[in-house]
Design an enzyme around this catalytic site. Structure first.
Site, PDB file in Angstrom:
ATOM      1  N   GLY A  46       6.616 151.435  36.898  1.00 28.95           N
ATOM      2  CA  GLY A  46       5.205 151.340  37.763  1.00 28.95           C
ATOM      3  C   GLY A  46       5.528 151.815  39.079  1.00 28.95           C
ATOM      4  CG  HIS A  47       5.432 155.059  40.087  1.00 28.84           C
ATOM      5  ND1 HIS A  47       5.784 156.774  39.684  1.00 28.84           N
ATOM      6  CD2 HIS A  47       6.106 154.276  40.605  1.00 28.84           C
ATOM      7  CE1 HIS A  47       7.293 156.787  39.937  1.00 28.84           C
ATOM      8  NE2 HIS A  47       7.718 155.258  39.969  1.00 28.84           N
ATOM      9  CD  GLN A 231      14.033 154.784  36.865  1.00 23.77           C
ATOM     10  OE1 GLN A 231      13.985 155.842  36.179  1.00 23.77           O
ATOM     11  NE2 GLN A 231      12.338 153.786  36.616  1.00 23.77           N
TER      12      GLN A 231
HETATM   13  P1  GDP Z   1       7.343 152.514  43.456  1.00 28.09           P
HETATM   14  O1  GDP Z   1       7.067 152.769  41.722  1.00 28.09           O
HETATM   15  O2  GDP Z   1       7.651 153.450  44.008  1.00 28.09           O
HETATM   16  O3  GDP Z   1       5.537 153.965  42.988  1.00 28.09           O
HETATM   17  O4  GDP Z   1       6.136 151.711  44.394  1.00 28.09           O
HETATM   18  P2  GDP Z   1       5.347 149.907  43.216  1.00 28.09           P
HETATM   19  O5  GDP Z   1       4.146 150.737  43.783  1.00 28.09           O
HETATM   20  O6  GDP Z   1       6.114 149.763  42.026  1.00 28.09           O
HETATM   21  O7  GDP Z   1       5.190 148.855  44.425  1.00 28.09           O
HETATM   22  C1  GDP Z   1       4.886 149.116  45.403  1.00 28.09           C
HETATM   23  C2  GDP Z   1       4.217 148.739  46.425  1.00 28.09           C
HETATM   24  O8  GDP Z   1       3.561 148.232  47.435  1.00 28.09           O
HETATM   25  C3  GDP Z   1       2.587 148.877  45.852  1.00 28.09           C
HETATM   26  O9  GDP Z   1       2.203 147.090  45.249  1.00 28.09           O
HETATM   27  C4  GDP Z   1       1.942 149.432  46.497  1.00 28.09           C
HETATM   28  O10 GDP Z   1       0.407 148.646  46.303  1.00 28.09           O
HETATM   29  C5  GDP Z   1       2.591 148.914  48.052  1.00 28.09           C
HETATM   30  N1  GDP Z   1       2.693 149.284  48.508  1.00 28.09           N
HETATM   31  C6  GDP Z   1       2.558 150.735  48.853  1.00 28.09           C
HETATM   32  N2  GDP Z   1       3.137 151.448  50.502  1.00 28.09           N
HETATM   33  C7  GDP Z   1       2.543 149.827  50.999  1.00 28.09           C
HETATM   34  C8  GDP Z   1       2.442 149.850  52.566  1.00 28.09           C
HETATM   35  O11 GDP Z   1       2.530 150.586  53.600  1.00 28.09           O
HETATM   36  N3  GDP Z   1       1.875 148.610  52.755  1.00 28.09           N
HETATM   37  C9  GDP Z   1       1.677 147.568  51.792  1.00 28.09           C
HETATM   38  N4  GDP Z   1       1.778 146.574  52.234  1.00 28.09           N
HETATM   39  N5  GDP Z   1       1.741 148.059  50.700  1.00 28.09           N
HETATM   40  C10 GDP Z   1       2.303 149.284  50.100  1.00 28.09           C
HETATM   41  P1  IMO Z   2       9.885 152.721  39.308  1.00 28.05           P
HETATM   42  O1  IMO Z   2       9.558 154.228  39.337  1.00 28.05           O
HETATM   43  C1  IMO Z   2      12.423 149.346  39.259  1.00 28.05           C
HETATM   44  C2  IMO Z   2      15.917 148.449  37.087  1.00 28.05           C
HETATM   45  C3  IMO Z   2      15.567 147.764  36.117  1.00 28.05           C
HETATM   46  C4  IMO Z   2      17.383 147.138  36.302  1.00 28.05           C
HETATM   47  C5  IMO Z   2      17.430 148.323  35.875  1.00 28.05           C
HETATM   48  C6  IMO Z   2      17.400 148.984  34.623  1.00 28.05           C
HETATM   49  O2  IMO Z   2       8.511 151.604  39.240  1.00 28.05           O
HETATM   50  O3  IMO Z   2      10.164 152.689  41.058  1.00 28.05           O
HETATM   51  P2  IMO Z   2      15.866 150.136  32.508  1.00 28.05           P
HETATM   52  O4  IMO Z   2      15.272 149.848  32.265  1.00 28.05           O
HETATM   53  O5  IMO Z   2      15.547 150.942  33.541  1.00 28.05           O
HETATM   54  O6  IMO Z   2      17.825 150.455  31.475  1.00 28.05           O
HETATM   55  O7  IMO Z   2      16.548 148.844  33.936  1.00 28.05           O
HETATM   56  O8  IMO Z   2      17.231 149.545  36.217  1.00 28.05           O
HETATM   57  N1  IMO Z   2      14.863 149.422  37.449  1.00 28.05           N
HETATM   58  C7  IMO Z   2      13.573 149.977  38.189  1.00 28.05           C
HETATM   59  N2  IMO Z   2      13.895 148.538  39.223  1.00 28.05           N
HETATM   60  N3  IMO Z   2      11.653 150.739  39.389  1.00 28.05           N
HETATM   61  C8  IMO Z   2      11.673 150.582  39.034  1.00 28.05           C
HETATM   62  O9  IMO Z   2      11.260 152.349  38.371  1.00 28.05           O
HETATM   63  C9  IMO Z   2      12.794 150.627  37.992  1.00 28.05           C
HETATM   64  N4  IMO Z   2      12.962 150.997  36.869  1.00 28.05           N
HETATM   65  C10 IMO Z   2      14.214 150.267  36.483  1.00 28.05           C
HETATM   66  O10 IMO Z   2      14.721 146.674  36.895  1.00 28.05           O
HETATM   67  O11 IMO Z   2      17.619 146.710  37.147  1.00 28.05           O
HETATM   68 MG    MG Z   3       7.525 150.794  40.802  1.00 27.27          MG
END
Ligand code: GDP
Ligand code: IMO
Ligand code: MG
Length: 436
Positions: A46-47, A231
Site C-alpha cells: 500500500g503506497h 515491503q
Molecule cells: P510505503 O508503503 O512505503 O509507500 O508507505 P505507506 O504509504 O504505506 O506509509 C507511509 C505513510 O506515511 C503514509 O501515510 C504517507 O502519507 C506518510 N508519510 C510519508 N512520508 C512522510 C513524512 O515525512 N511525514 C509524515 N508525517 N508522513 C509521511
Molecule cells: P508496503 O509495500 C508493511 C507484511 C504483513 C505480514 C508479512 C507477510 O506497503 O511497504 P504477506 O501478505 O505479504 O504474506 O504478509 O508482511 N507486509 C507488509 N508490511 N508494508 C507492506 O508493504 C507489507 N506487505 C506485507 O503485514 O507481516
Molecule cells: Mg505501505
C-alpha cells in the site's frame, strides 16, 4: 538540471519492515523519469501519495501514475490479482488519470493470484492462531508457492482460453480434494474461475506486454528508469526475519530478476527508512516500544496500515537493522522520512547494537529465537520541539535534527540524500537527487 545525456537507473527499496514512505519518495522522483517498474510483491503493498491534499493509495500500480508522461510497468516478479488491478485502474481513470493505455504495461510473465490462493492464505492464518504470520490475507504466499512449485498460472496463459481452462481444471482436481480434507470447505468451481478470469483478461490484455524488452529499450535510449520496491528489507524472504516475512525478494537484487534487467545498468540504490521504526504483522521487533512513547509515535505518525487498516507497531530507530539493509541492498543513499513525527519528544533513542545473554551483537542474528531475546543497546540525544514540517532548507533545520542525521550517516557509512517532513509531495529537502 535534468538531462537525458546520462541515463540513471535507480532502485528504491524499503530499508525496514515496509511502509517507510516509498510511495511518497517514488512519486517525488518520478518528475525526472520515463518509467517506474514494480518488480515484486503484489497487493499486499500500500503506497501512499499525497498531492495538494488529495490522497492516492496504490497497491499494484507503480507510484509514477500521477504523472501522465511516466510509463508504469508491473514486472514478471509481481503476483497480480487481476480483479484488484482492474479496480485500481477504474478508480484512476475515474479521476482522469491513466488516459493513455500505453502508460501501463503488465508483464505477460507475471503470475496470477487465484481465488484459491486468497482462501488458502486466510484459512492458514485462521488455523495458526497465536502462531500466525499476520499476513495481509491477499494470497501472496500461496501464489509464490505455486510459482516456485511450477504450478503457477501467468498472464500469458490467458492468451489461449482453452489452455487456461485446462490448467485451472487440472489444478483444481487435486486442490479441491486438499481443501475439503484440510479445511472442510466447499470446492472451487473451475468454470466460474475460468469465466471470471477470462473476463478480467479481456479488459487487461491491452496492457499486457514484455516488460523486460520495454525497460531495455528505454535504457538503450538513455531514459531514466526507477525500480520501485514493495515491503522492506526485513520482510525479505531470504534476508528478513524469517519466517515472519513476505514471500518475495524485496531487496535490490530482486529488481533484476523481477523486472528482467541485468545489474550492470543500475546507477543508484536508495533505501527508504523512517526516522523511527514500524512493523505491521507478527514477528520480532527489538526496538518496539510498548509504552507512551510508542503510542506517541503511533498517533502522531498516523501509523495505521494502508492495506489492511491494522495499527502499526512502533519503536525507536534500529541502526543494526539499517546497517544490514545497507549491505544487503548495496545502498548508495538513504532517504529519511517522517522526521516531523519526532518533534516534541524530549529525548530520541537509537539502537546501535543488541545485547544477547550478556554478549554484544553488532549484526542481525539469523536465528529468530536469538533475535526475540535481543535487547537493544541504546544511545540517546535530546529531541527538538520545533515544527519542522514547513522547513525546506537544510540550513533551516534545527541543529538537533542535523545531529541525528549525522549520527545515522556516520554509523551507516552512506549519505542521507533526502529528509522528508510531511506526507505531501514537496514536504521534503532533497540533498542529492539520484536522477539529476
Ligand atoms: P510505503 O508503503 O512505503 O509507500 O508507505 P505507506 O504509504 O504505506 O506509509 C507511509 C505513510 O506515511 C503514509 O501515510 C504517507 O502519507 C506518510 N508519510 C510519508 N512520508 C512522510 C513524512 O515525512 N511525514 C509524515 N508525517 N508522513 C509521511
Ligand atoms: P508496503 O509495500 C508493511 C507484511 C504483513 C505480514 C508479512 C507477510 O506497503 O511497504 P504477506 O501478505 O505479504 O504474506 O504478509 O508482511 N507486509 C507488509 N508490511 N508494508 C507492506 O508493504 C507489507 N506487505 C506485507 O503485514 O507481516
Ligand atoms: Mg505501505
Amino acid at each position: 538540471m535534468l538531462t537525458n545525456e546520462r541515463m540513471a537507473c535507480v532502485i528504491i527499496v524499503g530499508a525496514q519492515w515496509g511502509d517507510e514512505g516509498k510511495g511518497k519518495i517514488v512519486d517525488l522522483f518520478t518528475q525526472s523519469v520515463s518509467a517506474v517498474v514494480r518488480f515484486q510483491g503484489g497487493n499486499n503493498a500500500g503506497h501512499t501519495l499525497v498531492v495538494n491534499g488529495e490522497k492516492t493509495v496504490l497497491h499494484l500500480i507503480p507510484s509514477g501514475i500521477l504523472r501522465d508522461n511516466v510509463t508504469c510497468m508491473i514486472g514478471n516478479g509481481v503476483v497480480v490479482d487481476p480483479e484488484i488491478l482492474l479496480k485500481e485502474i477504474t478508480n484512476l481513470k475515474a479521476r482522469g488519470l491513466l488516459k493513455n493505455d500505453a502508460q501501463l504495461v503488465i508483464s505477460d510473465q507475471a503470475h496470477l493470484i487465484m481465488p484459491y490462493h486468497k482462501k488458502l492464505d486466510q484459512l492458514r492464518e485462521e488455523r495458526s492462531g497465536s502462531k500466525k504470520i499476520g499476513t495481509t490475507g491477499r494470497g501472496i504466499g500461496p501464489a509464490y508457492e505455486d510459482k516456485m512449485a511450477r504450478k503457477g498460472i501467468r498472464f500469458c496463459d490467458l492468451e489461449i482460453p482453452e489452455v487456461f481452462q485446462e490448467k485451472v481444471e487440472n489444478l483444481l482436481k487435486r486442490r479441491n480434494e486438499r481443501f475439503s480434507k484440510m479445511f472442510n470447505t466447499e470446492p472451487f468451481d473451475a468454470a466460474i474461475i475460468v469465466k471470471s478470469y477470462l473476463g478480467f483478461y479481456q479488459e487487461l490484455k491491452k496492457y499486457v506486454g514484455n516488460v523486460s524488452v520495454n525497460v531495455s529499450e528505454l535504457i538503450k535510449s538513455k531514459k531514466h528508469v526507477l525500480f520501485e520496491g514493495a515491503q522492506g528489507t526485513s520482510l525479505d524472504v531470504d534476508h528478513g526475519t524469517y519466517p515472519f516475512v513476505t514471500s518475495s525478494n524485496t531487496v535490490a537484487g530482486g529488481a533484476m530478476s523481477g523486472a528482467g534487467v541485468g545489474p550492470t545498468v543500475i546507477t543508484d540504490v536508495i533505501g527508504i527508512a523512517k526516522a523511527y521504526t514500524t512493523r505491521v504483522g507478527m514477528g520480532p521487533f527489538p526496538t518496539e516500544l510498548l509504552n507512551e512513547e510508542g503510542k506517541y509515535l503511533q498517533e502522531k505518525g498516523g501509523e495505521v496500515g494502508s492495506t489492511t487498516g491494522r495499527t502499526r507497531r512502533c519503536g525507536w530507530l534500529d541502526l543494526v537493522g539499517l546497517k544490514h539493509a545497507v549491505r544487503i541492498n548495496g545502498l548508495t543513499g538513504l532517504a529519511l522520512t517522517k522526521l516531523d513525527v519526532l518533534s516534541g519528544l524530549k529525548n530520541i533513542k537509537y539502537c546501535k547494537a543488541y545485547s544477547y545473554n550478556g554478549k554484544i551483537l553488532n549484526e542481525l542474528p539469523a536465528n529468530l529465537h536469538v533475535l526475540e531475546k535481543c535487547e537493544p543497546v541504546y544511545e540517546e540525544l535530546p529531541g527538538w520541539n520545533d515544527d519542522i514540517s514547513k522547513v525546506r532548507k537544510l540550513e533551516e533545520m534545527p541543529a538537533q535534527v542535523l545531529k541525528y542525521v549525522k549520527i545515522i550517516e556516520t554509523f551507516l557509512g552512506i549519505p542521507v540524500i533526502l529528509l522528508s517532513v510531511g506526507p505531501e509531495r514537496g514536504q521534503d529537502i532533497i540533498i542529492r537527487h539520484p536522477f539529476e
